[in-house]
Design an enzyme around this catalytic site. Structure first.
Site, PDB file in Angstrom:
ATOM      1  NE  ARG A  36     -44.056 117.815  34.285  1.00  0.00           N
ATOM      2  CZ  ARG A  36     -43.055 117.087  34.049  1.00  0.00           C
ATOM      3  NH1 ARG A  36     -43.646 116.031  33.423  1.00  0.00           N
ATOM      4  NH2 ARG A  36     -41.765 117.128  34.231  1.00  0.00           N
ATOM      5  CG  ASP A 106     -47.601 101.238  34.591  1.00  0.00           C
ATOM      6  OD1 ASP A 106     -47.582 100.635  33.372  1.00  0.00           O
ATOM      7  OD2 ASP A 106     -48.315 102.171  34.835  1.00  0.00           O
ATOM      8  CG  HIS A 123     -39.884 108.065  30.111  1.00  0.00           C
ATOM      9  ND1 HIS A 123     -41.154 108.893  30.408  1.00  0.00           N
ATOM     10  CD2 HIS A 123     -39.357 108.816  28.896  1.00  0.00           C
ATOM     11  CE1 HIS A 123     -40.849 109.913  29.754  1.00  0.00           C
ATOM     12  NE2 HIS A 123     -39.851 109.918  29.089  1.00  0.00           N
ATOM     13  CB  CYS A 131     -24.984  97.984  37.137  1.00  0.00           C
ATOM     14  SG  CYS A 131     -23.774  98.439  38.127  1.00  0.00           S
ATOM     15  CB  CYS A 134     -21.196  96.526  35.001  1.00  0.00           C
ATOM     16  SG  CYS A 134     -22.533  95.603  35.827  1.00  0.00           S
ATOM     17  CB  CYS A 156     -23.471  96.234  40.770  1.00  0.00           C
ATOM     18  SG  CYS A 156     -23.188  95.236  39.502  1.00  0.00           S
ATOM     19  CB  CYS A 159     -19.017  96.221  38.693  1.00  0.00           C
ATOM     20  SG  CYS A 159     -20.304  97.587  38.704  1.00  0.00           S
ATOM     21  CG  ASN A 222     -54.217 114.541  29.270  1.00  0.00           C
ATOM     22  OD1 ASN A 222     -54.114 113.562  29.862  1.00  0.00           O
ATOM     23  ND2 ASN A 222     -53.866 115.814  29.645  1.00  0.00           N
TER      24      ASN A 222
HETATM   25 ZN   LIG Z   1     -22.297  96.479  37.856  1.00  0.00          ZN
END
Ligand SMILES: [Zn+2]
Length: 250
Positions: A36, A106, A123, A131, A134, A156, A159, A222
């Protein structure tokens, strides 16, 4: 009157439980663009933000194919921690780092040398896949090898489900235990430092008022103003990789 870098340094020197919240701004000096800021990924290409929602990702194979190509080319794979990351390692070695909450995916904090148990990744991490079918997780490079070998949208192998990075996409719920831990440590801080985050995304940004109400000194470092600046004892707009060693370093 907001306090100076030197005063922030004095608070850290006197503190025993410093809690740090980092956002994309700490990694820009490692060559990873933020989202942003003025040069941000979503500032320059608002459509990219829409494409990154979980709903679009699950519904549209072409979105997934584009996402895999984007992951392959991420600058994060070659990025090295910068002086900002190293300052937080120094803070941990001084015995002052209570917890390091990060919005970044990261893993540059762990690569720099912060103990993984200190790092709370609200995050998730781009260095793992998960996956959607599963729930299996594993090393992202294994899936990227399949993409390089020609699978545009690798499923995957257990599954057949849709794979993605083990990160929180837009529209995807945070992991409750992780966000609860982040808010709990914020309430235990005697100094709380928010670094390189626009503090616009809740509930993570709520760590600032929690720390404030618990009596912590609040430092915001910031480049741009944030909606939480009025709660801070120090608001610093200088370069993170230059300023953080002064505040936290040995
Ligand atoms: Zn899976």
């Amino acid at each position: 009157m907001k306090a100076t870098v030197e005063e922030a340094r004095a608070w850290v020197d006197a503190a025993s439980r410093v809690v740090v919240l980092t956002g994309a701004g700490i990694s820009t000096d490692s060559g990873i663009p933020d989202f942003r800021g003025p040069q941000g990924v979503w500032t320059k290409n608002p459509a990219a933000e829409k494409l990154s929602t979980i709903q679009n990702y699950l519904a549209e194979p072409e979105v997934r194919r584009a996402a895999w190509q984007s992951r392959l080319g991420s600058p994060a794979w070659h990025a090295q921690p910068n002086r900002g990351h190293m300052a937080l390692v120094a803070l941990e070695r001084r015995g002052k780092l209570h917890a390091l909450v990060t919005q970044n995916i990261d893993e540059l904090h762990q690569i720099a040398g912060n103990a993984p148990e200190k790092v709370i990744e609200v995050h998730g991490t781009m260095r793992k896949f998960m996956c959607w079918g599963c729930g299996m997780t594993g090393d992202m490079q294994r899936v990227l090898d399949r993409v390089r070998a020609g699978e545009a949208d690798p499923p995957c192998r257990d599954c057949g489900g849709i794979l993605k990075s083990d990160t929180i996409s837009f529209g995807q719920a945070l992991v409750p235990e992780v966000i609860e831990r982040a808010m709990r440590v914020a309430g235990q801080a005697d100094v709380f430092i928010a670094i390189g985050t626009t503090l616009q995304v809740f509930p993570v940004a709520g760590a600032v008022p929690i720390a404030r109400e618990a009596g912590a000194r609040v430092v915001i470092l910031n480049a741009e103003p944030t909606p939480m600046d009025h709660l801070a004892d120090a608001v610093l707009r200088s370069s993170i990789s230059h300023t953080l060693p002064t505040i936290c370093g040995p």
